[in-house]
Design an enzyme around this catalytic site. Structure first.
Site, mmCIF file in Angstrom:
data_model
loop_
_atom_site.group_PDB
_atom_site.id
_atom_site.type_symbol
_atom_site.label_atom_id
_atom_site.label_comp_id
_atom_site.label_asym_id
_atom_site.label_seq_id
_atom_site.Cartn_x
_atom_site.Cartn_y
_atom_site.Cartn_z
ATOM 1 N N GLU A 43 0.834 -1.201 0.000
ATOM 2 C CA GLU A 43 0.000 0.000 0.000
ATOM 3 C C GLU A 43 0.867 1.248 0.000
ATOM 4 O OE1 GLU A 43 -3.001 -2.916 1.664
ATOM 5 O OE2 GLU A 43 -1.374 -2.083 2.873
ATOM 6 N N THR A 44 0.280 2.313 -0.525
ATOM 7 C CA THR A 44 0.840 3.659 -0.436
ATOM 8 C C THR A 44 -0.249 4.539 0.159
ATOM 9 O OG1 THR A 44 2.265 3.317 -2.365
ATOM 10 C CG2 THR A 44 1.804 5.604 -1.725
#
Length: 225
Positions: free
Chosen positions: A51-52
């Site tokens: 994830e970012t």
């Protein structure tokens, strides 16, 4: 690579007590620098982390979370990582606000905790196996479709679980090293606090809170090449 590279912090979230493991997370501290959702999706895909997370409003704790292929309303590992980073920068948050709802944040020594609700967890299936060896022997990914959290008791009286996570979305994430939302869901299903050993050395701790929320916590480290 994008010119935002200099403004991206890279962390490992849910590290083991010895600093091993941890799921890699990209943090964009100034989400307003990349306001377009399509551009954010492209950056998350380019980075290729599980994830970012984009911090859109530091005062309110408003955040936006992307995997390499989808936008998420809630995820544990980005929120734990972001909370840890803000504390390290001298701005410890009390609340973060992903699209799913308001998330309380807490800190205990080297552990960072966030609290959410099981119904916020994006659709995924948990699958119990007979032994740790059986979980460890699974191919990555196992046959089938849809998000899978495979687990077995490592020490049931102590609440210790061995788990592996397979998004099976067709993107670059074949196996998730440590997954806070899935840990939250499993805690809800089993109705007890857990000590989850996931991936190659990660540890996720969970608690059930009096208000019905579930807390997930762990250690965070900066990722170094």
């Amino acid at each position: 690579m994008t010119e935002l590279d200099a403004d991206i912090d890279v962390l490992r979230v849910f590290c083991g007590p010895d600093g091993a493991g941890g799921n890699v997370l990209g943090v964009v501290r100034d989400g307003t620098a990349l306001p377009d959702v399509a551009d954010r999706a492209a950056l998350a895909a380019e980075l290729g982390y599980s994830e970012t997370v984009f911090l859109d409003d530091a005062a309110r704790g408003t955040v936006d979370i992307h995997t390499p292929s989808v936008q998420l309303p809630f995820a544990g590992h980005p929120l734990v990582g972001l909370a840890w980073l803000l504390r390290a920068l001298g701005r410890p948050p009390r609340t973060l606000r992903p699209p799913a709802g308001e998330v309380a944040v807490g800190f205990e020594e080297d552990l960072t905790w966030v609290r959410g609700r099981a119904e916020w967890v994006p659709e995924r299936r948990t699958e119990r196996h007979a032994s740790v060896a059986e979980v460890d022997a699974l191919p990555a990914p196992p046959p089938g479709e849809g998000w899978l959290y495979a687990w077995a008791w490592q020490d049931e009286p102590a609440g210790v679980v061995r788990a592996r996570a397979f998004p099976r979305r067709g993107d670059t994430i074949v196996e998730d090293e440590a997954t806070g939302a899935a840990a939250m869901l499993l805690t809800h299903q089993l109705g007890r606090p857990l000590d989850i050993r996931q991936g190659t050395g990660s540890q996720i701790l969970t608690r059930i809170c009096p208000d019905g929320t579930i807390a997930v916590g762990g250690r965070v480290r900066r990722d170094t090449p």
